[in-house]
Design a protein around this motif. Structure first.
Motif, mmCIF file in Angstrom:
data_model
loop_
_atom_site.group_PDB
_atom_site.id
_atom_site.type_symbol
_atom_site.label_atom_id
_atom_site.label_comp_id
_atom_site.label_asym_id
_atom_site.label_seq_id
_atom_site.Cartn_x
_atom_site.Cartn_y
_atom_site.Cartn_z
ATOM 1 N N VAL A 3 11.141 50.778 -0.135
ATOM 2 C CA VAL A 3 10.831 51.860 0.819
ATOM 3 C C VAL A 3 9.767 52.748 0.154
ATOM 4 C CG1 VAL A 3 11.818 53.844 2.067
ATOM 5 C CG2 VAL A 3 13.248 51.839 1.618
ATOM 6 N N PRO B 233 11.756 57.262 -9.016
ATOM 7 C CA PRO B 233 11.800 58.076 -7.792
ATOM 8 C C PRO B 233 10.866 59.271 -7.892
ATOM 9 C CG PRO B 233 13.810 58.348 -9.069
ATOM 10 C CD PRO B 233 13.027 57.294 -9.752
ATOM 11 N N PRO B 234 10.542 59.859 -6.729
ATOM 12 C CA PRO B 234 9.653 61.034 -6.780
ATOM 13 C C PRO B 234 10.352 62.204 -7.460
ATOM 14 C CG PRO B 234 10.552 60.728 -4.569
ATOM 15 C CD PRO B 234 10.976 59.530 -5.357
ATOM 16 N N ASP C 174 2.760 51.692 -5.149
ATOM 17 C CA ASP C 174 1.870 50.528 -4.994
ATOM 18 C C ASP C 174 2.535 49.226 -5.452
ATOM 19 O OD1 ASP C 174 1.865 50.848 -7.684
ATOM 20 O OD2 ASP C 174 -0.301 51.135 -7.908
ATOM 21 N N VAL D 206 4.498 48.351 -8.244
ATOM 22 C CA VAL D 206 4.473 47.860 -9.623
ATOM 23 C C VAL D 206 5.808 47.193 -10.009
ATOM 24 C CG1 VAL D 206 5.140 50.074 -10.698
ATOM 25 C CG2 VAL D 206 3.714 48.491 -11.963
ATOM 26 N N PHE D 207 6.920 47.728 -9.504
ATOM 27 C CA PHE D 207 8.205 47.102 -9.825
ATOM 28 C C PHE D 207 8.413 45.810 -9.043
ATOM 29 C CE2 PHE D 207 9.161 51.385 -11.391
ATOM 30 C CZ PHE D 207 9.720 51.062 -12.615
ATOM 31 N N TYR E 284 12.977 57.871 2.405
ATOM 32 C CA TYR E 284 14.222 57.259 1.914
ATOM 33 C C TYR E 284 15.428 58.137 2.224
ATOM 34 C CZ TYR E 284 17.649 55.073 -1.104
ATOM 35 O OH TYR E 284 18.786 54.446 -1.558
ATOM 36 N N SER F 221 11.426 53.821 -3.770
ATOM 37 C CA SER F 221 10.156 54.555 -3.588
ATOM 38 C C SER F 221 9.067 53.741 -4.305
ATOM 39 C CB SER F 221 10.267 55.950 -4.194
ATOM 40 O OG SER F 221 10.560 55.875 -5.567
ATOM 41 N N TYR G 122 3.843 59.863 -9.529
ATOM 42 C CA TYR G 122 3.325 59.510 -10.843
ATOM 43 C C TYR G 122 3.637 58.031 -11.006
ATOM 44 C CZ TYR G 122 3.960 64.560 -11.265
ATOM 45 O OH TYR G 122 3.950 65.911 -11.059
ATOM 46 N N TYR G 123 2.646 57.186 -10.848
ATOM 47 C CA TYR G 123 2.933 55.755 -10.860
ATOM 48 C C TYR G 123 3.288 55.263 -12.268
ATOM 49 C CZ TYR G 123 1.494 55.114 -5.998
ATOM 50 O OH TYR G 123 1.426 55.156 -4.630
ATOM 51 N N SER H 191 4.028 64.958 -3.394
ATOM 52 C CA SER H 191 4.612 63.653 -3.094
ATOM 53 C C SER H 191 5.328 63.076 -4.309
ATOM 54 C CB SER H 191 3.529 62.679 -2.624
ATOM 55 O OG SER H 191 2.648 62.401 -3.689
ATOM 56 N N LEU I 133 7.476 56.538 1.375
ATOM 57 C CA LEU I 133 7.060 57.482 2.404
ATOM 58 C C LEU I 133 5.556 57.404 2.661
ATOM 59 C CD1 LEU I 133 8.026 59.914 4.141
ATOM 60 C CD2 LEU I 133 7.662 61.370 2.158
HETATM 61 C C1 SAM Z 1 6.926 58.532 -9.077
HETATM 62 S S1 SAM Z 1 6.151 57.664 -7.764
HETATM 63 C C2 SAM Z 1 6.644 56.067 -8.209
HETATM 64 C C3 SAM Z 1 6.072 54.983 -7.432
HETATM 65 C C4 SAM Z 1 6.459 53.625 -7.944
HETATM 66 N N1 SAM Z 1 7.876 53.409 -7.834
HETATM 67 C C5 SAM Z 1 6.045 53.475 -9.382
HETATM 68 O O1 SAM Z 1 6.920 53.493 -10.230
HETATM 69 O O2 SAM Z 1 4.855 53.379 -9.670
HETATM 70 C C6 SAM Z 1 7.163 58.159 -6.458
HETATM 71 C C7 SAM Z 1 6.925 57.549 -5.127
HETATM 72 O O3 SAM Z 1 7.850 58.153 -4.250
HETATM 73 C C8 SAM Z 1 7.261 58.205 -2.962
HETATM 74 N N2 SAM Z 1 8.030 59.177 -2.181
HETATM 75 C C9 SAM Z 1 7.966 60.525 -2.212
HETATM 76 N N3 SAM Z 1 8.887 61.041 -1.387
HETATM 77 C C10 SAM Z 1 9.566 60.008 -0.841
HETATM 78 C C11 SAM Z 1 10.619 59.905 0.093
HETATM 79 N N4 SAM Z 1 11.184 60.986 0.602
HETATM 80 N N5 SAM Z 1 11.033 58.673 0.447
HETATM 81 C C12 SAM Z 1 10.470 57.561 -0.074
HETATM 82 N N6 SAM Z 1 9.455 57.600 -0.956
HETATM 83 C C13 SAM Z 1 9.015 58.800 -1.338
HETATM 84 C C14 SAM Z 1 5.814 58.571 -3.251
HETATM 85 O O4 SAM Z 1 4.999 58.188 -2.157
HETATM 86 C C15 SAM Z 1 5.563 57.738 -4.514
HETATM 87 O O5 SAM Z 1 5.031 56.496 -4.194
#
Ligand code: SAM
Length: 533
Positions: free
Chosen positions: A63, A109-110, A42, A44-45, A91, A39, A8-9, A5, A65
């Motif tokens: 948004v 982003p992921p 939780d 944070v932004f 997304y 994305s 990495y928050y 997924s 997932l």
């Molecule tokens: C690197 S984390 C960052 C989360 C948050 N933005 C942060 O900075 O703490 C990436 C996030 O992307 C989400 N994610 C993964 N694939 C996705 C997709 N196709 N569309 C939307 N969100 C997605 C994951 O669920 C996760 O919450």
């Protein structure tokens, strides 16, 4: 943390820095602000936006997932300043249904590699990339699609802030994106970290700030040494004009302008390694721990007649420039897996051979994808002995080795096949100099832990001051190489012969090349442990 997924928050302190920095740099009016977090995890932004834009009419679209993350963030929204719309969606699909422009796009982003994406996601990534030809059609990781789509939905004077993997600076597909960013944005700021910001993350990370409009235009870099430097804003951004001209990929940012200009000049004047040889990856067994065995296994299963020496790992030949038969024997005596088993030549009437093949099927090695493509699953193709080999990964310095033990190599190495009148000894001798090794640091990429990797193309395009030498000179070189305490001592001698006498470089230029190598090595080797918590 999950690879699939890409979750990495972001630490709260980093998200807060990014939002407040954008506010101070970008936001100069009291008009409303429309923000996208593609994305949000939780949230944070979202929290950081609420805290930093208390006097602003804030409209935020987010948004993610992950349904559970959205469920966590939704109850908090009532306590936040501004209007928030948070959607649980992919997304990569959401973006095609929403044609809205934003002042500000922020997030982390992921990072999910292509092989872990679904076919639909890969197709959507390609579709997103097609909006910006600079990004290229090939997809390597999901984050590039988030960046590409974000760029296309910014307002005319919008701005963007993303946490991204540092591969953007280093890899081939990153170079295309670098070009796209310089076209789309008047100001690009890259924050790199001398230590990883995120705990438990393999890749090192950067923060990228992108401004559509700016009075002070250009490409800027800074390196953050600790979390407090970032949060207290104790950093200085330096403009890199030569990288704006795309002379080298952005991983050369620690170098001074004069260094970058020197390297660019050398690359134009000196032929690359591919002028002298072909490089072909070593054999792919599909199961090294089965097809490569120690002497005791060879003896136990009577496989001596069908086994060939092989070097599996660079660490087995550390400090060597020639793999001699004696060196190979020391690996064998040390119990290392040093024999490739050519089971296509197995004697099926021999019970022990048959037993060894049965072990493979019991371990389901025959069902591994690469084995299923073979006529017989245990017939490993392309096992030929090279004149020399280059390990694609290294720690201290890249290793090009003369093969005097008729050994095979695995795909951890590139096999060297000399062209025309050129010879392997001369190539190896000519490789060890401060110019070629400095360029290895410039052209290669590094990972957490400081490992340097050169792809076949990066290796082949290394400039080399090729000088023809005889066997006697090579033997002297090998002997002195093995006696020297460090690679610096080897380079000191070879720089004199190759760079100063053969190429006619000045001592000042050679000193510059050593400096380039040291700067980039220091950068590469410093990335290992997390400092943020
Ligand atoms: C690197 S984390 C960052 C989360 C948050 N933005 C942060 O900075 O703490 C990436 C996030 O992307 C989400 N994610 C993964 N694939 C996705 C997709 N196709 N569309 C939307 N969100 C997605 C994951 O669920 C996760 O919450």
């Amino acid at each position: 943390m999950s690879k699939k997924s890409g979750s990495y928050y972001t630490p709260e302190s980093v998200a807060n820095f990014m939002v407040s920095y954008m506010r101070d740099k970008y936001y100069s009016t009291n008009q409303g602000l429309k923000v996208l977090e593609p994305s949000c995890g939780d949230g944070v932004f979202l929290k950081a936006l609420s805290n930093n834009f208390v006097d602003t009419k804030l409209i935020v679209e987010a948004v993610d997932l992950d349904k559970s993350a959205i469920e966590k963030v939704t109850p908090l929204l009532d306590t936040f300043h501004g209007v928030y719309k948070v959607t649980n969606a992919d997304y990569l699909e959401w973006c095609f249904k929403h044609d809205v422009r934003y002042d500000f796009i922020i997030g982390n982003p992921p990072y999910i590699s292509k092989k872990l994406l679904t076919e639909e996601q890969r197709e959507n990534c390609r579709k997103i990339h097609s909006q910006n030809t600079e990004f290229g059609r090939e997809i390597h990781n999901i984050w590039t699609a988030f960046l590409c789509d974000g760029i296309s939905r910014l307002k005319e004077n919008g701005a963007m802030a993303f946490v991204l993997p540092a591969e953007l600076l280093k890899v081939k597909f990153g170079e295309k994106i670098q070009r796209a960013l310089l076209k789309e944005f008047q100001r690009v700021e890259v924050f790199t970290f001398s230590k990883n910001v995120f705990p438990n993350i393999e890749q090192d990370t950067i923060i990228l700030f992108l401004f559509k409009n700016s009075k002070e235009q250009g490409l800027y870099f800074t390196t953050i040494d600790s979390s407090s430097c970032l949060i207290k804003r104790k950093f200085r951004l330096k403009r890199k004009r030569s990288l704006e001209a795309m002379k080298l990929k952005w991983s050369a940012y620690p170098l001074l302008e004069k260094h970058i200009n020197k390297i660019t000049h050398i690359k134009k004047c000196l032929p690359p390694i591919l002028s002298y040889c072909e490089t072909i990856p070593g054999i792919v067994t599909a199961a090294n721990d089965y097809f490569i065995a120690s002497k005791s296994v060879v003896d136990e299963f009577e496989l001596g007649g069908i086994s060939t020496p092989i070097v599996q790992k660079g660490v087995f030949v550390n400090g060597c420039v020639k793999l001699s038969k004696e060196k190979f024997n020391s690996l064998v005596e040390g119990g290392k897996p040093a024999f490739f088993l050519d089971l296509s030549k197995a004697d099926l009437a021999n019970k022990k051979h048959q037993n060894y093949i049965n072990i493979g099927t019991q371990r389901k090695i025959d069902q591994r994808y690469k084995c299923t493509l073979r006529d017989k699953w245990y017939e490993v193709p392309g096992a030929w002995v090279p004149e020399g080999f280059f390990f694609k990964r290294c720690h201290d310095y890249p290793k090009l080795i003369f093969n005097d033990a008729d050994a095979l190599v695995t795909d951890a190495s590139y096999r060297i096949k000399m062209k025309g009148e050129y010879d392997i000894r001369s190539l190896i001798f000519s490789f060890y100099n401060s110019l070629t090794l400095a360029l290895s640091e410039v052209q290669g990429r590094y990972y957490g832990g400081g490992v340097l990797e050169l792809t076949p193309l990066e290796f082949k395009s290394l400039p080399i001051p090729y000088m023809s030498i005889n066997e006697e000179m090579f033997n002297e070189f090998v002997e002195s190489f093995h006696k020297k305490k460090s690679i610096q001592d080897v380079l000191a001698d070879n720089d004199e012969v190759l760079l100063i006498n053969h190429l006619g470089m000045s001592r000042g230029d050679v000193a510059s090349l050593r400096e380039i190598r040291e700067i980039l090595m220091a950068r590469r080797l410093s990335i290992s442990k997390s400092q943020f918590s």
